[in-house]
Design a protein around this motif. Structure first.
Motif, PDB file in Angstrom:
ATOM      1  N   GLU A 138      -4.674  -2.911 -20.375  1.00 49.62           N
ATOM      2  CA  GLU A 138      -6.233  -2.988 -21.396  1.00 49.62           C
ATOM      3  C   GLU A 138      -6.933  -2.903 -19.864  1.00 49.62           C
ATOM      4  OE1 GLU A 138      -7.536  -1.589 -23.951  1.00 49.62           O
ATOM      5  OE2 GLU A 138      -5.045  -2.370 -24.800  1.00 49.62           O
ATOM      6  N   THR A 139      -6.963  -3.264 -19.120  1.00 53.40           N
ATOM      7  CA  THR A 139      -7.733  -3.696 -17.155  1.00 53.40           C
ATOM      8  C   THR A 139      -7.622  -1.828 -16.925  1.00 53.40           C
ATOM      9  OG1 THR A 139      -7.836  -5.088 -17.616  1.00 53.40           O
ATOM     10  CG2 THR A 139      -8.044  -4.484 -15.644  1.00 53.40           C
ATOM     11  N   ILE A 140      -5.523  -1.601 -16.601  1.00 52.99           N
ATOM     12  CA  ILE A 140      -5.193  -0.476 -16.835  1.00 52.99           C
ATOM     13  C   ILE A 140      -6.021   0.967 -17.238  1.00 52.99           C
ATOM     14  CG2 ILE A 140      -3.336   0.587 -15.643  1.00 52.99           C
ATOM     15  CD1 ILE A 140      -1.965  -1.564 -15.244  1.00 52.99           C
ATOM     16  N   SER A 141      -6.145   0.681 -17.941  1.00 51.70           N
ATOM     17  CA  SER A 141      -6.446   1.830 -19.320  1.00 51.70           C
ATOM     18  C   SER A 141      -8.021   2.127 -18.784  1.00 51.70           C
ATOM     19  CB  SER A 141      -6.453   1.145 -20.739  1.00 51.70           C
ATOM     20  OG  SER A 141      -7.126   1.823 -21.284  1.00 51.70           O
ATOM     21  N   ASN A 142      -8.959   0.629 -18.634  1.00 54.37           N
ATOM     22  CA  ASN A 142      -9.884   0.776 -18.198  1.00 54.37           C
ATOM     23  C   ASN A 142     -10.306   1.729 -16.734  1.00 54.37           C
ATOM     24  OD1 ASN A 142     -12.875   0.162 -19.599  1.00 54.37           O
ATOM     25  ND2 ASN A 142     -12.817  -0.981 -18.969  1.00 54.37           N
ATOM     26  N   LEU A 143      -9.618   0.912 -15.905  1.00 49.93           N
ATOM     27  CA  LEU A 143      -9.373   1.876 -14.913  1.00 49.93           C
ATOM     28  C   LEU A 143      -9.522   3.330 -14.890  1.00 49.93           C
ATOM     29  CD1 LEU A 143      -7.670  -1.054 -12.747  1.00 49.93           C
ATOM     30  CD2 LEU A 143      -9.699  -0.246 -12.438  1.00 49.93           C
ATOM     31  N   LEU A 144      -8.547   4.163 -15.831  1.00 52.19           N
ATOM     32  CA  LEU A 144      -8.467   5.574 -16.380  1.00 52.19           C
ATOM     33  C   LEU A 144      -9.320   5.924 -16.429  1.00 52.19           C
ATOM     34  CD1 LEU A 144      -4.850   5.315 -17.655  1.00 52.19           C
ATOM     35  CD2 LEU A 144      -5.266   5.736 -15.258  1.00 52.19           C
ATOM     36  N   THR A 145     -10.178   5.521 -17.104  1.00 50.99           N
ATOM     37  CA  THR A 145     -11.401   5.579 -18.290  1.00 50.99           C
ATOM     38  C   THR A 145     -12.640   5.542 -17.452  1.00 50.99           C
ATOM     39  OG1 THR A 145     -11.064   4.030 -20.449  1.00 50.99           O
ATOM     40  CG2 THR A 145     -13.044   5.151 -19.192  1.00 50.99           C
ATOM     41  N   PHE A 146     -12.346   4.791 -16.116  1.00 50.17           N
ATOM     42  CA  PHE A 146     -13.673   5.222 -15.260  1.00 50.17           C
ATOM     43  C   PHE A 146     -13.510   6.286 -13.997  1.00 50.17           C
ATOM     44  CE2 PHE A 146     -15.058   4.433 -10.124  1.00 50.17           C
ATOM     45  CZ  PHE A 146     -16.052   3.995 -11.054  1.00 50.17           C
ATOM     46  N   GLY A 147     -11.997   6.823 -13.854  1.00 50.38           N
ATOM     47  CA  GLY A 147     -11.393   8.055 -13.283  1.00 50.38           C
ATOM     48  C   GLY A 147     -12.012   9.184 -14.125  1.00 50.38           C
ATOM     49  N   GLU A 148     -12.018   9.327 -15.849  1.00 51.02           N
ATOM     50  CA  GLU A 148     -12.771   9.959 -15.923  1.00 51.02           C
ATOM     51  C   GLU A 148     -13.835  10.614 -16.137  1.00 51.02           C
ATOM     52  OE1 GLU A 148     -11.651   9.404 -20.190  1.00 51.02           O
ATOM     53  OE2 GLU A 148      -9.385   9.561 -19.593  1.00 51.02           O
ATOM     54  N   LEU A 149     -14.825   8.678 -15.635  1.00 49.60           N
ATOM     55  CA  LEU A 149     -16.433   8.701 -15.637  1.00 49.60           C
ATOM     56  C   LEU A 149     -16.088   9.996 -14.222  1.00 49.60           C
ATOM     57  CD1 LEU A 149     -17.991   5.792 -15.875  1.00 49.60           C
ATOM     58  CD2 LEU A 149     -18.803   7.513 -13.680  1.00 49.60           C
TER      59      LEU A 149
ATOM     60  N   GLU B  27     -17.986  12.338  -2.823  1.00 48.32           N
ATOM     61  CA  GLU B  27     -16.289  12.973  -2.954  1.00 48.32           C
ATOM     62  C   GLU B  27     -15.472  12.716  -2.879  1.00 48.32           C
ATOM     63  OE1 GLU B  27     -15.083  18.122  -1.586  1.00 48.32           O
ATOM     64  OE2 GLU B  27     -17.394  17.433  -1.268  1.00 48.32           O
ATOM     65  N   GLN B  28     -15.837  11.994  -1.614  1.00 48.15           N
ATOM     66  CA  GLN B  28     -14.899  11.630  -0.071  1.00 48.15           C
ATOM     67  C   GLN B  28     -14.261  10.582  -1.570  1.00 48.15           C
ATOM     68  OE1 GLN B  28     -15.495  10.105   3.418  1.00 48.15           O
ATOM     69  NE2 GLN B  28     -13.628   9.398   3.457  1.00 48.15           N
ATOM     70  N   SER B  29     -14.663   9.227  -1.854  1.00 44.62           N
ATOM     71  CA  SER B  29     -14.643   8.353  -2.137  1.00 44.62           C
ATOM     72  C   SER B  29     -13.682   8.735  -4.043  1.00 44.62           C
ATOM     73  CB  SER B  29     -15.682   7.393  -3.073  1.00 44.62           C
ATOM     74  OG  SER B  29     -16.524   7.872  -3.103  1.00 44.62           O
ATOM     75  N   ASP B  30     -14.247   9.574  -4.994  1.00 39.77           N
ATOM     76  CA  ASP B  30     -14.034  10.377  -5.481  1.00 39.77           C
ATOM     77  C   ASP B  30     -12.396  11.103  -5.654  1.00 39.77           C
ATOM     78  OD1 ASP B  30     -16.138   9.487  -6.691  1.00 39.77           O
ATOM     79  OD2 ASP B  30     -16.916  11.633  -7.187  1.00 39.77           O
ATOM     80  N   ARG B  31     -12.314  11.797  -4.562  1.00 40.53           N
ATOM     81  CA  ARG B  31     -10.955  12.099  -4.412  1.00 40.53           C
ATOM     82  C   ARG B  31      -9.790  11.125  -4.546  1.00 40.53           C
ATOM     83  NH1 ARG B  31     -12.318  16.074  -0.837  1.00 40.53           N
ATOM     84  NH2 ARG B  31     -13.073  14.994   1.019  1.00 40.53           N
ATOM     85  N   ALA B  32     -10.445  10.075  -3.738  1.00 42.48           N
ATOM     86  CA  ALA B  32      -9.451   9.097  -3.078  1.00 42.48           C
ATOM     87  C   ALA B  32      -9.119   8.512  -4.661  1.00 42.48           C
ATOM     88  CB  ALA B  32     -10.554   8.455  -2.141  1.00 42.48           C
ATOM     89  N   TYR B  33      -9.821   8.006  -5.464  1.00 36.58           N
ATOM     90  CA  TYR B  33     -10.244   7.529  -6.500  1.00 36.58           C
ATOM     91  C   TYR B  33      -8.931   8.243  -7.059  1.00 36.58           C
ATOM     92  CZ  TYR B  33     -10.883   4.460 -10.830  1.00 36.58           C
ATOM     93  OH  TYR B  33     -10.603   3.844 -11.843  1.00 36.58           O
ATOM     94  N   ARG B  34      -9.115   9.327  -7.522  1.00 38.14           N
ATOM     95  CA  ARG B  34      -8.515  10.278  -8.077  1.00 38.14           C
ATOM     96  C   ARG B  34      -6.472  10.705  -7.531  1.00 38.14           C
ATOM     97  NH1 ARG B  34     -12.744  13.571  -7.768  1.00 38.14           N
ATOM     98  NH2 ARG B  34     -14.120  13.971  -8.888  1.00 38.14           N
ATOM     99  N   ARG B  35      -6.826  10.464  -6.185  1.00 44.71           N
ATOM    100  CA  ARG B  35      -4.966  10.186  -5.601  1.00 44.71           C
ATOM    101  C   ARG B  35      -4.186   9.074  -6.470  1.00 44.71           C
ATOM    102  NH1 ARG B  35      -8.028  12.174  -0.571  1.00 44.71           N
ATOM    103  NH2 ARG B  35      -7.673  10.227   0.298  1.00 44.71           N
ATOM    104  N   ALA B  36      -4.976   7.995  -6.713  1.00 43.45           N
ATOM    105  CA  ALA B  36      -4.952   6.392  -6.490  1.00 43.45           C
ATOM    106  C   ALA B  36      -5.109   6.354  -8.200  1.00 43.45           C
ATOM    107  CB  ALA B  36      -5.301   5.302  -6.190  1.00 43.45           C
ATOM    108  N   ILE B  37      -5.363   6.609  -9.032  1.00 47.16           N
ATOM    109  CA  ILE B  37      -5.348   7.124 -10.139  1.00 47.16           C
ATOM    110  C   ILE B  37      -3.813   8.082 -10.105  1.00 47.16           C
ATOM    111  CG2 ILE B  37      -5.642   8.441 -12.185  1.00 47.16           C
ATOM    112  CD1 ILE B  37      -6.905   5.736 -12.104  1.00 47.16           C
ATOM    113  N   ALA B  38      -3.320   9.158 -10.009  1.00 47.28           N
ATOM    114  CA  ALA B  38      -2.391  10.108 -10.061  1.00 47.28           C
ATOM    115  C   ALA B  38      -1.092   9.356  -9.423  1.00 47.28           C
ATOM    116  CB  ALA B  38      -2.298  11.075  -8.346  1.00 47.28           C
ATOM    117  N   GLU B  39      -1.137   8.156  -8.484  1.00 46.09           N
ATOM    118  CA  GLU B  39       0.369   7.859  -7.660  1.00 46.09           C
ATOM    119  C   GLU B  39       0.740   6.848  -8.625  1.00 46.09           C
ATOM    120  OE1 GLU B  39       0.823   4.495  -4.409  1.00 46.09           O
ATOM    121  OE2 GLU B  39      -0.652   5.806  -4.290  1.00 46.09           O
ATOM    122  N   LEU B  40      -0.741   6.079  -9.815  1.00 45.44           N
ATOM    123  CA  LEU B  40      -0.563   4.721 -10.561  1.00 45.44           C
ATOM    124  C   LEU B  40       0.325   5.746 -11.769  1.00 45.44           C
ATOM    125  CD1 LEU B  40      -1.035   2.199 -12.172  1.00 45.44           C
ATOM    126  CD2 LEU B  40      -3.174   3.405 -12.377  1.00 45.44           C
TER     127      LEU B  40
END
Length: 216
Positions: free
Chosen positions: A93-104, A59-72
Motif C-alpha cells: 500500500e505504501t508503494i502504491s501511495n508512492l506511485l500516486t505521488f508520482g501522478e500528483l 523540474e529537476q527533482s520531478d524528473r528524477a522522481y519519474r525516472r525512479a518510478i519508471a525503474e520501480l
C-alpha cells in the motif's frame, strides 16, 4: 471535509509537502522489513523516492522522481500476483501511495494531494482494526487506552488513527511558515516535521513486528 478545507488553504508547494509528510509516516514501516525477494523491488529505489519527494519542488527533482518510478515499475511485482502477509500488505500500500505521488507531479491539485493523505490515514485505521481483532493484548494497551481517554471527544476512533491525525494536524499547521523554494530536508522546521512523522513510523514498526510475531 475539514482535511480538504485545510489543504485547500495551503499554497500548492505546501500542499505537495503535506503529501510528502503523509508518505513519510510510512517510510520506516516499509524500510524496516525485508521486501519479498520475488517482488524484485530494489529497496534503494524506495529510499530514493522518499528522498526525492522531500526535495525542493521543481523540474529537476520531478524528473528524477519519474525516472525512479519508471525503474520501480520494471520489477516483477507489477506483472505477477502476490499473496501478502500483514506486513507486506502495508508495504504494498505504501508503494502504491508512492506511485500516486508520482501522478500528483503531473496533475498538481488538492484532489491529488488528498488521495495521498487519505491513503495514509486509511492505513492507520486499518492497523487499528488489526490490533482490535487480535487474540493477544497489545504490549502498550494501557498507554493506548489512556491516550484515548485523554481525547474523549474523538474516542470513537482507534489509537493509531488518532495518533496519525495528531501528527497530520501538527504538520499541516506548520507548513505555512516553510519557504516555498526549499524542500522539507532543507530547513530546520521541515526536518522537525519529518522527524515527527518518523517517530510515529517507528511506533507503527513496533506494532507491525508484534502482529507478525503473534501470527496475525
Amino acid at each position: 471535509m475539514a482535511r480538504i478545507e485545510g489543504l485547500a488553504g495551503l499554497k500548492p508547494v505546501h500542499q505537495r509537502q503535506a503529501a510528502v509528510l503523509a508518505l513519510w509516516q510510512w517510510r520506516a514501516p516499509i524500510l524496516a522489513f525485508e521486501l519479498d525477494a520475488e517482488w524484485g523491488v530494489d529497496q534503494s529505489v524506495l529510499e530514493s523516492l522518499f528522498r526525492l519527494a522531500a526535495s525542493p519542488a521543481g523540474e529537476q527533482s520531478d524528473r528524477a522522481y519519474r525516472r525512479a518510478i519508471a525503474e520501480l515499475c520494471t520489477a516483477p511485482l507489477f506483472t505477477s500476483e502476490v499473496d501478502p502477509d500483514t506486513v507486506q500488505l502495508f508495504q504494498l500500500e505504501t508503494i502504491s501511495n508512492l506511485l500516486t505521488f508520482g501522478e500528483l507531479l503531473d496533475e498538481a491539485g488538492v484532489d491529488e494531494v488528498e488521495r495521498v493523505v487519505e491513503a495514509s490515514a486509511g492505513l492507520a485505521n486499518y492497523l487499528d482494526g488489526l490490533v482490535e481483532g487480535s487474540f493477544y493484548s497489545h504490549p502498550s494497551e494501557e498507554a493506548h487506552r489512556q491516550y484515548l481517554a485523554d481525547l474523549a471527544d474523538r474516542a470513537s476512533e482507534g489509537y493509531f488513527a488518532l495518533r496519525h491525525f495528531a501528527v497530520e494536524t501538527a504538520c499541516h499547521g506548520a507548513l505555512g511558515v516553510l519557504p516555498v523554494s526549499a524542500g522539507l530536508l532543507d530547513s530546520s522546521t521541515g526536518r522537525e516535521l519529518l522527524a515527527l512523522c518518523e517517530d510515529f513510523g517507528e511506533e507503527l514498526v513496533t506494532t507491525m513486528q508484534w502482529l507478525r510475531v503473534t501470527g496475525h
